[in-house]
Design an enzyme around this catalytic site. Structure first.
Site, mmCIF file in Angstrom:
data_model
loop_
_atom_site.group_PDB
_atom_site.id
_atom_site.type_symbol
_atom_site.label_atom_id
_atom_site.label_comp_id
_atom_site.label_asym_id
_atom_site.label_seq_id
_atom_site.Cartn_x
_atom_site.Cartn_y
_atom_site.Cartn_z
ATOM 1 N N HIS A 211 38.513 43.005 50.129
ATOM 2 C CA HIS A 211 39.508 41.946 50.279
ATOM 3 C C HIS A 211 39.046 40.757 49.503
ATOM 4 C CE1 HIS A 211 41.242 43.537 54.150
ATOM 5 N NE2 HIS A 211 40.532 44.537 54.039
ATOM 6 N N ASP B 145 39.855 32.961 45.180
ATOM 7 C CA ASP B 145 40.286 33.705 46.465
ATOM 8 C C ASP B 145 40.634 34.978 46.317
ATOM 9 O OD1 ASP B 145 40.216 33.675 49.367
ATOM 10 O OD2 ASP B 145 41.511 31.732 49.379
#
Length: 472
Positions: free
Chosen positions: A160, A368
Site C-alpha cells: 500500500h 504517498d
C-alpha cells in the site's frame, strides 16, 4: 469457489460502518467464500500475561460468514516488529526519508520473529485450494515463511505504500532478504507504474530475474507476476455518506460560516510524508504574492494525531503550530483567520460535506502510495459547481488524476501559483476537469481494484522446480 484468506497487520470487522471502503470490498469475497481475515488483535500483552516473546494468544470470532482470527503480541515483539522495524525503518525508507530511518539491528529480528509467528499460526488454518492475500509492509516476509512451512496455495501480496527506487531501497540492511521475500509470492501488486518499475529494476539488477510474457518473471526457480493495481474508493458508499445527515449538516454549516470566503481544505494524518509544513509555506506564499486572497481565502487544515510518541512527529506538530500562528498573526484580521488548524480526528461521516463546501483541496504529500483523500474530494463535488484538486505529483494518485493541478510540493512559489489559479478557475474549465477526474474514480474504484487483483491471482500458476522454497 476458492476461499479467500486476507492477512493484514490489523483486522477490520466488515460489518461495522467504521470499517471503510476497503473492508467492504474485501468482505464481498470473504462473505461469498466463508473466508478468513487474519492479523494482529491490536492488543499488547506483558510477559506475565502473554508469556515470552514469540508466543501469542489467538482469538477467533465470526462476523457473519467471515472468520476473524487475531493474535496478541508481547511488548517485546510489538516494539521490535511494529514500532521498530515496520514504522522505524520500512515506513521512512519507503517514503524516501532515509534520514529518519533507525536501523536498529535487534528490530529486524523481531520483525522476522512476528512474521514467523503469523505463518505458524495461519498455516494450520489453510485449506489446499485457498487463495491468500497478504497486505502491506508489515508482512513482506510472510509469504516466504508460509512457503517454508510447505504451503503451496496461491499467495498474493499488495504493497500500500510506495516502493522506492533500487538504490534507495538498498540502503536497508537486509534489503535483499526483504525483496527475496516478495519473490515468494505468486502476484505482487504495487500502487503505481513507478513503483512497479522500481520492483522490476531491482529483481533484474540484483537477482538477474528473467522477464517473461504477461508481466511474469522467472526468479529463484519459480515464476511470479507483478503489476500496478492502483487502489480506489467505494464511490457508491462515499456518495451515500455524502447524502447522510451528518455530511449534509456539515456542508450547510460550512457554507453559512464561509459565505464570504473561498474555502481551501487539507485532510491528513500528522505524518512527515504528507508535506504539511511545505503546504503551509505555500499558503503563506499565496497570501504574500496575491493580495486579492486577503480576507478571502481560508485554509482549513485537519491533521489527525499519529504516532505522537515518536520524535519526528513531535517536531512536525511544533512546526505546524508555529507556522499557523505566524501566518494568522501576520495576515489575519479581526474578522478573518487565514488558517484554521485542527489537530484531532474529524469523523469520516462529516468529511464529504466539508469537501463539497470547499473550492480547493490541497493534497500535497512529499510521497504517498496513492492518497484516497484526492479521490474522495473529487467524488464529493457538485458536478455543476465543482471545486479544484491541487495534487502533488509525488502522490500515486497523480498517475491517474491528470486533470488535477499537479504541483511540486517542495516548490512553495509554484504551489502558491497553482492554488491561485485554482481559486480563479472559470466554471466551465472546473466542470471539464471534474468530469474527467470523476470518470477515473468511478472506473477504477475499490471494487475494480479488488476484483482485478483477485482475478489475476486466481489465474497464476506457480512454476517451481528443484528444492522447495527455503526460509530466508
Amino acid at each position: 469457489m476458492a476461499r479467500l484468506v486476507v492477512v493484514s497487520n490489523r483486522v477490520a470487522d466488515p460489518r461495522k460502518a467504521s470499517a471503510g471502503g476497503l473492508a467492504v470490498a474485501l468482505a464481498e469475497f470473504l462473505n461469498s467464500t466463508g473466508g478468513i481475515w487474519f492479523g494482529w488483535s491490536g492488543k499488547v500483552v506483558e510477559p506475565a500475561e502473554g508469556g515470552r516473546a514469540g508466543e501469542a494468544q489467538m482469538h477467533s470470532q465470526q462476523a457473519g460468514p467471515v472468520k476473524l482470527v487475531t493474535l496478541d503480541l508481547s511488548r517485546e515483539d510489538h516494539d521490535a516488529y511494529y514500532l521498530g522495524y515496520s514504522n522505524g525503518v520500512l515506513w521512512p525508507v519507503c517514503h524516501y526519508r532515509l534520514d529518519l530511518a533507525d536501523f536498529e539491528a535487534s528490530d529486524i529480528q523481531g520483525y522476522r520473529r512476528v512474521n514467523q509467528l503469523f505463518a505458524r499460526q495461519l498455516a494450520p488454518l489453510l485449506q489446499p485450494d485457498d487463495i491468500v492475500w497478504v497486505h502491506d509492509y508489515h508482512l513482506i516476509p510472510l509469504g516466504s515463511e508460509l512457503r517454508a512451512l510447505g504451503c503451496q496455495q496461491r499467495i498474493g501480496f499488495f504493497l500500500h505504500v510506495p516502493l522506492p527506487p533500487p538504490p534507495m531501497f538498498a540502503a536497508i540492511p537486509g534489503h535483499d532478504w526483504l525483496m527475496k521475500g516478495l519473490c515468494s509470492y505468486d502476484l505482487v501488486g504495487l500502487q503505481s507504474q513507478a513503483d512497479h518499475a522500481h520492483f522490476c529494476q531491482y529483481i533484474q539488477g540484483e537477482f538477474h530475474a528473467q522477464s517473461l510474457e504477461g508481466a511474469q518473471w522467472r526468479v529463484f526457480n519459480r515464476t511470479l507476476c507483478a503489476g500496478a493495481y492502483p487502489i480506489g474508493i467505494d464511490v457508491e458508499e462515499f456518495n451515500a455518506l455524502a447524502e447522510a445527515p451528518e455530511a449534509r449538516d456539515m456542508y450547510e454549516r460550512m457554507k453559512r460560516e464561509y459565505s464570504r470566503r473561498k474555502l481551501l481544505v487539507g485532510v491528513d494524518r500528522l505524518d512527515y510524508s504528507k508535506g504539511l509544513p511545505h503546504r503551509l509555506k505555500a499558503f503563506r506564499a499565496l497570501l504574500q504574492n496575491y493580495p486579492d486572497t486577503h480576507r478571502s481565502a481560508t485554509l482549513i487544515q485537519i491533521a489527525s494525531p499519529s504516532r505522537e510518541d515518536v520524535g519526528a512527529y513531535t517536531d512536525i506538530l511544533h512546526e505546524l503550530e508555529s507556522l499557523c500562528g505566524s501566518i494568522n498573526g501576520n495576515y489575519g484580521e479581526l474578522d478573518w483567520m487565514p488558517v484554521r488548524y485542527i489537530h484531532r480526528t474529524v469523523a469520516r461521516a462529516r468529511l464529504p460535506g466539508l469537501y463539497r463546501a470547499s473550492q480547493v483541496a490541497l493534497v500535497t504529500p512529499l510521497r504517498d502510495g496513492m492518497n484516497l483523500v484526492a479521490k474522495e474530494f473529487v467524488v464529493a463535488q457538485d458536478p455543476e459547481d465543482p471545486g479544484v484538486l491541487v495534487l502533488s505529483r509525488f502522490a500515486g494518485a497523480a498517475e491517474q488524476l491528470k486533470e488535477a493541478l499537479l504541483v511540486n510540493p517542495y516548490d512553495s512559489e509554484g504551489t502558491a501559483e497553482a492554488i491561485h489559479l485554482a481559486l480563479q478557475m472559470p466554471l466551465e474549465e472546473r466542470r471539464e476537469r471534474h468530469r474527467a477526474l470523476l470518470a477515473v474514480c468511478k472506473r477504477w474504484d475499490v471494487h475494480w481494484w479488488c476484483d482485478t487483483f483477485l482475478e489475476d491471482l486466481g489465474t497464476t500458476h506457480a512454476q517451481e522446480s528443484g528444492t522447495p522454497w527455503l526460509r530466508l
